[in-house]
Design a protein around this motif. Structure first.
Motif, PDB file in Angstrom:
ATOM      1  N   GLU A  36       0.811  -1.207   0.000  1.00 60.78           N
ATOM      2  CA  GLU A  36       0.000   0.000   0.000  1.00 60.78           C
ATOM      3  C   GLU A  36       0.849   1.264   0.000  1.00 60.78           C
ATOM      4  OE1 GLU A  36      -0.564  -2.693   1.729  1.00 60.78           O
ATOM      5  OE2 GLU A  36      -2.701  -3.132   1.752  1.00 60.78           O
ATOM      6  N   ALA A  40      -1.136   2.977  -2.915  1.00 61.96           N
ATOM      7  CA  ALA A  40      -2.088   3.995  -2.464  1.00 61.96           C
ATOM      8  C   ALA A  40      -1.765   5.358  -3.083  1.00 61.96           C
ATOM      9  CB  ALA A  40      -2.135   4.065  -0.942  1.00 61.96           C
ATOM     10  N   SER A  54      -6.027  -2.105  -8.368  1.00 56.25           N
ATOM     11  CA  SER A  54      -6.473  -3.018  -7.309  1.00 56.25           C
ATOM     12  C   SER A  54      -6.621  -4.441  -7.824  1.00 56.25           C
ATOM     13  CB  SER A  54      -7.805  -2.553  -6.723  1.00 56.25           C
ATOM     14  OG  SER A  54      -7.620  -1.373  -6.017  1.00 56.25           O
ATOM     15  N   LEU A 151      -9.065   0.645  -0.936  1.00 57.29           N
ATOM     16  CA  LEU A 151      -8.163   1.728  -1.332  1.00 57.29           C
ATOM     17  C   LEU A 151      -8.609   2.355  -2.648  1.00 57.29           C
ATOM     18  CD1 LEU A 151      -4.558   0.414  -0.587  1.00 57.29           C
ATOM     19  CD2 LEU A 151      -5.690   2.382   0.426  1.00 57.29           C
TER      20      LEU A 151
END
Length: 191
Positions: A36, A40, A54, A151
């Motif tokens: 992440e 992210a 994702s 996310l």
């Protein structure tokens, strides 16, 4: 590199599904750094690609978790146990396998792979104890799906607002990365 009309390194990475899947595969097997911290910021900076990012990392994670499950199943004694002894994780691994037996495969794997804790011990442990592969894979798919697609939802929601600040995407990605990395390092120092 400034964001001009030219393609930036972050735009190339956001569209490079195979590379993202490979990063996720590595994170779910040998690299204990949360993915992440990379994806992210990438999702925030390139929110239009958040869902495909994702999906790519989710598939890579499932492949890596599957590999480690079967390494645990087939190579526990000759490879896994000596390797864990060498890196000083044998006691942690024993605790994980006890949790898998006591608490149940699905919830133990789900909680470990949903949390920031490295999931490698859970994937190896599930194979070592001979846990049901379908239950194991469902736990990984559900927990990492929640993390990664959650996310993407956040990036889709807040990415356009952050992009409205007028910062170049490369700077957005680097700023969010620096904040996440600092938070992760802070948690590691405290824990």
């Amino acid at each position: 590199m400034a964001d001009t009309g030219d393609e930036t390194w972050t735009a190339r990475l956001a569209r490079h599904r195979t590379g993202l899947a490979a990063l996720s595969f590595a994170e779910s097997t040998l690299v204990p750094i949360p993915l992440e911290t990379i994806v992210a910021p990438l999702m925030v900076g390139h929110h239009r690609h958040a869902w495909t990012i994702s999906l790519a990392i989710w598939i890579g994670c499932l492949a890596g978790a599957t590999l480690f499950y079967f390494v645990g199943l087939w190579l526990a004694e000759p490879v896994v146990q000596p390797a864990l002894e060498w890196v000083g994780l044998r006691d942690d691994f024993a605790g994980m396998t006890a949790d898998l037996d006591r608490e149940g495969l699905f919830w133990t794997v789900f909680l470990v792979s949903f949390s920031p804790a490295p999931m490698q011990l859970a994937t190896l442990g599930a194979g070592t104890v001979g846990g049901n592969f379908a239950v194991f894979l469902a736990a990984i798919a559900a927990s990492r799906g929640l993390r990664y697609f959650g996310l993407a939802a956040l990036a889709s929601l807040f990415g356009p607002k952050i992009a409205g600040f007028g910062l170049p995407k490369t700077r957005i990605v680097l700023i969010v990365f620096a904040l996440l990395a600092a938070g992760w390092i802070g948690m590691r120092i405290r824990g």
